[in-house]
Design a protein around this motif. Structure first.
Motif, PDB file in Angstrom:
ATOM      1  N   UNK A   6      27.164  40.842  34.774  1.00 58.20           N
ATOM      2  CA  UNK A   6      28.430  40.938  35.492  1.00 58.20           C
ATOM      3  C   UNK A   6      28.884  39.587  36.015  1.00 58.20           C
ATOM      4  N   UNK A   7      30.175  39.487  36.223  1.00 60.01           N
ATOM      5  CA  UNK A   7      30.736  38.326  36.896  1.00 60.01           C
ATOM      6  C   UNK A   7      30.637  38.563  38.401  1.00 60.01           C
ATOM      7  N   UNK A   8      30.788  37.501  39.173  1.00 60.34           N
ATOM      8  CA  UNK A   8      30.540  37.606  40.612  1.00 60.34           C
ATOM      9  C   UNK A   8      31.642  36.956  41.432  1.00 60.34           C
ATOM     10  N   UNK A   9      31.853  37.523  42.618  1.00 59.72           N
ATOM     11  CA  UNK A   9      32.674  36.914  43.660  1.00 59.72           C
ATOM     12  C   UNK A   9      31.782  36.852  44.890  1.00 59.72           C
ATOM     13  N   UNK A  10      31.516  35.640  45.360  1.00 61.39           N
ATOM     14  CA  UNK A  10      30.660  35.434  46.522  1.00 61.39           C
ATOM     15  C   UNK A  10      31.522  34.873  47.641  1.00 61.39           C
ATOM     16  N   UNK A  60      28.333  39.684  48.671  1.00 62.45           N
ATOM     17  CA  UNK A  60      28.138  39.670  47.222  1.00 62.45           C
ATOM     18  C   UNK A  60      28.929  40.800  46.568  1.00 62.45           C
ATOM     19  N   UNK A  61      29.814  40.439  45.652  1.00 63.37           N
ATOM     20  CA  UNK A  61      30.589  41.406  44.880  1.00 63.37           C
ATOM     21  C   UNK A  61      30.383  41.110  43.395  1.00 63.37           C
ATOM     22  N   UNK A  62      30.256  42.163  42.604  1.00 63.47           N
ATOM     23  CA  UNK A  62      30.069  41.998  41.158  1.00 63.47           C
ATOM     24  C   UNK A  62      30.999  42.929  40.412  1.00 63.47           C
ATOM     25  N   UNK A  63      31.441  42.500  39.252  1.00 62.67           N
ATOM     26  CA  UNK A  63      32.302  43.323  38.423  1.00 62.67           C
ATOM     27  C   UNK A  63      32.489  42.706  37.053  1.00 62.67           C
ATOM     28  N   UNK A  65      35.197  41.504  35.704  1.00 64.95           N
ATOM     29  CA  UNK A  65      36.174  40.418  35.660  1.00 64.95           C
ATOM     30  C   UNK A  65      36.320  39.827  37.064  1.00 64.95           C
ATOM     31  N   UNK A  66      35.669  38.706  37.299  1.00 66.01           N
ATOM     32  CA  UNK A  66      35.665  38.089  38.625  1.00 66.01           C
ATOM     33  C   UNK A  66      37.068  37.699  39.086  1.00 66.01           C
ATOM     34  N   UNK A  67      37.907  37.241  38.167  1.00 65.93           N
ATOM     35  CA  UNK A  67      39.269  36.848  38.547  1.00 65.93           C
ATOM     36  C   UNK A  67      40.075  38.056  39.021  1.00 65.93           C
ATOM     37  N   UNK A  68      39.965  39.176  38.320  1.00 66.86           N
ATOM     38  CA  UNK A  68      40.668  40.399  38.731  1.00 66.86           C
ATOM     39  C   UNK A  68      40.131  40.905  40.068  1.00 66.86           C
ATOM     40  N   UNK A  69      38.830  40.822  40.247  1.00 66.48           N
ATOM     41  CA  UNK A  69      38.197  41.246  41.492  1.00 66.48           C
ATOM     42  C   UNK A  69      38.706  40.400  42.659  1.00 66.48           C
ATOM     43  N   UNK A  70      38.703  39.079  42.486  1.00 61.47           N
ATOM     44  CA  UNK A  70      39.193  38.192  43.539  1.00 61.47           C
ATOM     45  C   UNK A  70      40.678  38.424  43.816  1.00 61.47           C
ATOM     46  N   UNK A  71      41.471  38.564  42.780  1.00 65.06           N
ATOM     47  CA  UNK A  71      42.913  38.796  42.967  1.00 65.06           C
ATOM     48  C   UNK A  71      43.172  40.056  43.780  1.00 65.06           C
ATOM     49  N   UNK A  72      42.370  41.085  43.553  1.00 62.84           N
ATOM     50  CA  UNK A  72      42.561  42.348  44.265  1.00 62.84           C
ATOM     51  C   UNK A  72      42.210  42.239  45.747  1.00 62.84           C
ATOM     52  N   UNK A  73      41.173  41.474  46.077  1.00 64.76           N
ATOM     53  CA  UNK A  73      40.737  41.398  47.478  1.00 64.76           C
ATOM     54  C   UNK A  73      41.345  40.229  48.242  1.00 64.76           C
ATOM     55  N   UNK A  74      41.988  39.316  47.527  1.00 62.93           N
ATOM     56  CA  UNK A  74      42.549  38.126  48.188  1.00 62.93           C
ATOM     57  C   UNK A  74      43.462  38.461  49.372  1.00 62.93           C
ATOM     58  N   UNK A  75      44.372  39.452  49.269  1.00 63.44           N
ATOM     59  CA  UNK A  75      45.207  39.754  50.434  1.00 63.44           C
ATOM     60  C   UNK A  75      44.400  40.155  51.678  1.00 63.44           C
ATOM     61  N   UNK A  76      43.294  40.851  51.484  1.00 58.25           N
ATOM     62  CA  UNK A  76      42.436  41.206  52.624  1.00 58.25           C
ATOM     63  C   UNK A  76      41.817  39.948  53.219  1.00 58.25           C
ATOM     64  N   UNK A  77      41.306  39.084  52.368  1.00 63.69           N
ATOM     65  CA  UNK A  77      40.677  37.856  52.847  1.00 63.69           C
ATOM     66  C   UNK A  77      41.678  36.961  53.576  1.00 63.69           C
ATOM     67  N   UNK A  78      42.910  36.950  53.104  1.00 61.49           N
ATOM     68  CA  UNK A  78      43.930  36.094  53.725  1.00 61.49           C
ATOM     69  C   UNK A  78      44.504  36.690  55.008  1.00 61.49           C
ATOM     70  N   UNK A  79      44.255  37.963  55.257  1.00 54.91           N
ATOM     71  CA  UNK A  79      44.829  38.585  56.450  1.00 54.91           C
ATOM     72  C   UNK A  79      43.788  38.972  57.508  1.00 54.91           C
ATOM     73  N   UNK A  80      42.536  39.100  57.140  1.00 56.99           N
ATOM     74  CA  UNK A  80      41.514  39.514  58.109  1.00 56.99           C
ATOM     75  C   UNK A  80      40.958  38.272  58.801  1.00 56.99           C
ATOM     76  N   UNK A  81      41.132  38.158  60.124  1.00 56.79           N
ATOM     77  CA  UNK A  81      40.789  36.917  60.829  1.00 56.79           C
ATOM     78  C   UNK A  81      39.352  36.429  60.645  1.00 56.79           C
ATOM     79  N   UNK A  82      38.420  37.316  60.409  1.00 56.98           N
ATOM     80  CA  UNK A  82      37.029  36.915  60.214  1.00 56.98           C
ATOM     81  C   UNK A  82      36.840  36.070  58.943  1.00 56.98           C
ATOM     82  N   UNK A  83      37.815  36.127  58.054  1.00 55.21           N
ATOM     83  CA  UNK A  83      37.728  35.402  56.775  1.00 55.21           C
ATOM     84  C   UNK A  83      38.333  34.004  56.815  1.00 55.21           C
ATOM     85  N   UNK A  84      38.912  33.620  57.930  1.00 58.01           N
ATOM     86  CA  UNK A  84      39.550  32.313  58.012  1.00 58.01           C
ATOM     87  C   UNK A  84      38.553  31.209  57.652  1.00 58.01           C
ATOM     88  N   UNK A  85      39.000  30.288  56.830  1.00 60.98           N
ATOM     89  CA  UNK A  85      38.209  29.140  56.376  1.00 60.98           C
ATOM     90  C   UNK A  85      36.979  29.526  55.555  1.00 60.98           C
TER      91      UNK A  85
END
Length: 107
Positions: A6-10, A60-63, A65-85
């Motif tokens: 699998x591809x990974x998003x860490x 650790x996230x696996x799937x 297609x790592x690019x599709x996985x990241x694209x799907x979760x990116x809005x959460x990462x950009x809006x949830x304050x714990x993810x800043x930086x």
């Protein structure tokens, strides 16, 4: 799901440099729930746990297609304050495979 092929998003969360109120108001469990609600129903991947260290927490996230996985979760990462930086590695295969890095910035 086997992670070997699998591809990974860490996701590397900053565990020490954000304002104290961010750590008080926002938690890892809520972030994990938000991510799972996006990736599981569409079969984009799976959450495979987290590891907490002295300066960062890694999710650790696996799937398939790592690019599709990241694209799907990116809005959460950009809006949830714990993810800043946070740093995100998008890896196109097993460890050592081609990867790219994104830094999550928030206003």
């Amino acid at each position: 799901m086997s992670t070997e092929q699998e591809e990974a998003v860490l996701i590397y969360l900053d565990a020490i440099n954000l304002p104290d109120d961010v750590y008080e108001k926002y938690d890892l469990s809520t972030l994990e729930d938000k991510i799972n609600k996006i990736i599981e129903p569409d079969g984009l991947g799976e959450y495979d746990g987290h590891e907490a260290g002295p300066g960062e927490t890694i999710i650790y996230l696996y799937g398939p297609d790592a690019e599709a996985l990241f694209s799907a979760i990116r809005p959460v990462l950009e809006s949830y304050p714990l993810c800043k930086n946070s740093k995100v590695l998008i890896r196109k295969g097993e460890p050592g495979a081609e990867e790219r890095e994104e830094i999550i910035t928030q206003n």
